[in-house]
Write an enzyme that holds these catalytic residues in place. Structure first.
Site, PDB file in Angstrom:
ATOM      1  N   SER A   1       0.811  -1.215   0.000  1.00 41.55           N
ATOM      2  CA  SER A   1       0.000   0.000   0.000  1.00 41.55           C
ATOM      3  C   SER A   1       0.849   1.272   0.000  1.00 41.55           C
ATOM      4  O   SER A   1       1.865   1.370   0.689  1.00 41.55           O
ATOM      5  CB  SER A   1      -0.924   0.007   1.221  1.00 41.55           C
ATOM      6  OG  SER A   1      -1.612   1.241   1.308  1.00 41.55           O
TER       7      SER A   1
ATOM      8  N   ASP B   1     -14.212   7.124  -2.168  1.00 41.48           N
ATOM      9  CA  ASP B   1     -13.726   6.676  -3.479  1.00 41.48           C
ATOM     10  C   ASP B   1     -14.366   7.463  -4.628  1.00 41.48           C
ATOM     11  O   ASP B   1     -13.670   8.016  -5.483  1.00 41.48           O
ATOM     12  CB  ASP B   1     -14.001   5.185  -3.676  1.00 41.48           C
ATOM     13  CG  ASP B   1     -13.023   4.301  -2.904  1.00 41.48           C
ATOM     14  OD1 ASP B   1     -11.910   4.774  -2.599  1.00 41.48           O
ATOM     15  OD2 ASP B   1     -13.377   3.149  -2.612  1.00 41.48           O
TER      16      ASP B   1
ATOM     17  N   ARG C   1     -19.150  -7.760 -17.989  1.00 36.48           N
ATOM     18  CA  ARG C   1     -19.167  -9.135 -18.504  1.00 36.48           C
ATOM     19  C   ARG C   1     -20.521  -9.783 -18.248  1.00 36.48           C
ATOM     20  O   ARG C   1     -21.026 -10.529 -19.087  1.00 36.48           O
ATOM     21  CB  ARG C   1     -18.047  -9.945 -17.855  1.00 36.48           C
ATOM     22  CG  ARG C   1     -17.888 -11.359 -18.390  1.00 36.48           C
ATOM     23  CD  ARG C   1     -16.654 -12.021 -17.808  1.00 36.48           C
ATOM     24  NE  ARG C   1     -16.672 -12.018 -16.359  1.00 36.48           N
ATOM     25  CZ  ARG C   1     -17.305 -12.923 -15.606  1.00 36.48           C
ATOM     26  NH1 ARG C   1     -17.980 -13.911 -16.187  1.00 36.48           N
ATOM     27  NH2 ARG C   1     -17.261 -12.865 -14.292  1.00 36.48           N
TER      28      ARG C   1
ATOM     29  N   LYS D   1     -14.263  -3.645   2.996  1.00 37.39           N
ATOM     30  CA  LYS D   1     -15.058  -2.432   2.840  1.00 37.39           C
ATOM     31  C   LYS D   1     -16.525  -2.639   3.209  1.00 37.39           C
ATOM     32  O   LYS D   1     -17.207  -1.688   3.594  1.00 37.39           O
ATOM     33  CB  LYS D   1     -14.933  -1.893   1.411  1.00 37.39           C
ATOM     34  CG  LYS D   1     -13.563  -1.305   1.097  1.00 37.39           C
ATOM     35  CD  LYS D   1     -13.549  -0.632  -0.269  1.00 37.39           C
ATOM     36  CE  LYS D   1     -12.205   0.011  -0.540  1.00 37.39           C
ATOM     37  NZ  LYS D   1     -12.200   0.778  -1.803  1.00 37.39           N
TER      38      LYS D   1
ATOM     39  N   GLY E   1     -17.836  -3.750 -10.300  1.00 41.03           N
ATOM     40  CA  GLY E   1     -17.394  -4.196  -8.984  1.00 41.03           C
ATOM     41  C   GLY E   1     -17.545  -3.117  -7.927  1.00 41.03           C
ATOM     42  O   GLY E   1     -18.272  -2.142  -8.108  1.00 41.03           O
ATOM     43  N   GLY E   2     -16.831  -3.302  -6.819  1.00 36.35           N
ATOM     44  CA  GLY E   2     -16.953  -2.370  -5.706  1.00 36.35           C
ATOM     45  C   GLY E   2     -16.536  -0.958  -6.063  1.00 36.35           C
ATOM     46  O   GLY E   2     -17.203   0.016  -5.690  1.00 36.35           O
TER      47      GLY E   2
ATOM     48  N   ASN F   1     -14.653   3.076   3.125  1.00 36.16           N
ATOM     49  CA  ASN F   1     -13.190   3.063   2.991  1.00 36.16           C
ATOM     50  C   ASN F   1     -12.505   3.995   3.987  1.00 36.16           C
ATOM     51  O   ASN F   1     -11.275   4.027   4.059  1.00 36.16           O
ATOM     52  CB  ASN F   1     -12.759   3.415   1.559  1.00 36.16           C
ATOM     53  CG  ASN F   1     -12.844   4.904   1.262  1.00 36.16           C
ATOM     54  OD1 ASN F   1     -13.645   5.623   1.850  1.00 36.16           O
ATOM     55  ND2 ASN F   1     -12.022   5.363   0.340  1.00 36.16           N
TER      56      ASN F   1
ATOM     57  N   GLY G   1     -24.542  -8.969 -17.209  1.00 38.58           N
ATOM     58  CA  GLY G   1     -25.533  -7.911 -17.085  1.00 38.58           C
ATOM     59  C   GLY G   1     -26.144  -7.837 -15.699  1.00 38.58           C
ATOM     60  O   GLY G   1     -26.474  -6.747 -15.206  1.00 38.58           O
TER      61      GLY G   1
END
Length: 280
Positions: free
Chosen positions: A15, A102, A153, A66, A130-131, A87, A155
């Site tokens: 990180s 984010d 990828r 998260k 995704g997140g 986050n 629906g």
């Protein structure tokens, strides 16, 4: 009293957050520390109790926690509640409140580079569901775009993002193939998947053959700092937005939540870019 900050996740030894927040503290003349808490999933509850005893001023949360962190919090910011992920956590008089910086950090980073992009006639294509995409999509729906389409990828996963959108926003769900064919319709393309991340740097989520000139193309991956996706966007005369900017601006928002102070990012942004390029 020195600030006590940190990051919870697994794995997190790579990180850049300690470097970023130590830069922030040094820039503002604030004494403190930012430590890593790498926690295997089986030990999350034990580590949370340990952190409560340490009385940190605040901490960041990254994958895979998260969502898992939420039951341990006392309050959630409205956006974090809607997104269903946190986050950033701040200690408010012994109570923990969760935020998600984010999406807001991402939007702030784009506005700094491309203020002309944010208009009612502009169309956005979001790649991935995704997140990270969830928080960014939520933030995008607060901006005056004409439409924000999602390509993924599957629906079903893409449709799950629709529960965080504003009612006025028009969104269509596309396959990656459909997105490639309609690419010339968009003014802003946001790549949120892990495709193209080290070590698979040659991979690209969709072809940019049909990219319209001057389209802003953004990739939230920052290792490598210039992904294959962004290189191809440049070849098609697109304008590119690098992923490390989001990393820095979401950290700036977290630091503001913890301290009430806004850190200027002019020098820090270029220092972070140099640091990342040195790792390539």
């Amino acid at each position: 009293m020195p600030l006590k900050l940190g990051l919870i996740g697994y794995p997190i030894n790579h990180s850049l957050s300690p470097w970023i927040h130590n830069e922030f503290m040094q820039r503002l003349g604030i004494e403190g520390e930012y430590l890593l808490y790498e926690v295997p999933e089986a030990n999350l509850g034990t580590m949370i109790n340990h952190i409560k005893e340490m009385k940190l001023n605040g901490f960041n949360v990254t994958v895979p926690y998260k969502q898992a962190i939420i039951p341990y919090l006392d309050f959630l910011d409205s956006d974090a509640e809607k997104i269903g992920a946190v986050n950033t956590v701040v200690n408010e008089n012994g109570k923990w409140k969760g935020y998600n910086t984010d999406g807001q950090g991402y939007i702030r980073s784009v506005k700094m580079s491309f203020p002309d992009l944010f208009g009612a006639s502009k169309k956005v294509l979001l790649l991935g569901a995704g997140g990270a995409a969830r928080g960014i999509y939520r933030a995008l729906t607060h901006e005056p775009f004409e439409r924000i389409d999602i390509a993924n990828r599957t629906g079903e996963r893409a449709r799950s993002l629709l529960d965080v959108k504003e009612d006025r926003v028009e969104t269509s769900i596309l396959s990656f193939q459909e997105a490639e064919q309609q690419l010339f319709n968009y003014d802003f393309i946001v790549q949120t998947t892990s495709v193209g991340m080290k070590p698979n740097v040659a991979d690209q989520v969709i072809s940019l053959e049909n990219l319209k000139e001057n389209t802003v193309v953004s990739d939230i991956i920052y290792q490598p700092i210039l992904t294959s996706f962004l290189k191809n966007a440049q070849r098609q005369n697109g304008r590119t937005h690098l992923g490390h900017a989001m990393l820095l601006y979401q950290a700036q928002l977290a630091f503001q939540i913890w301290t009430g102070k806004t850190v200027p990012l002019d020098r820090t942004l270029s220092k972070l870019e140099q640091r990342l390029r040195g790792n390539e």
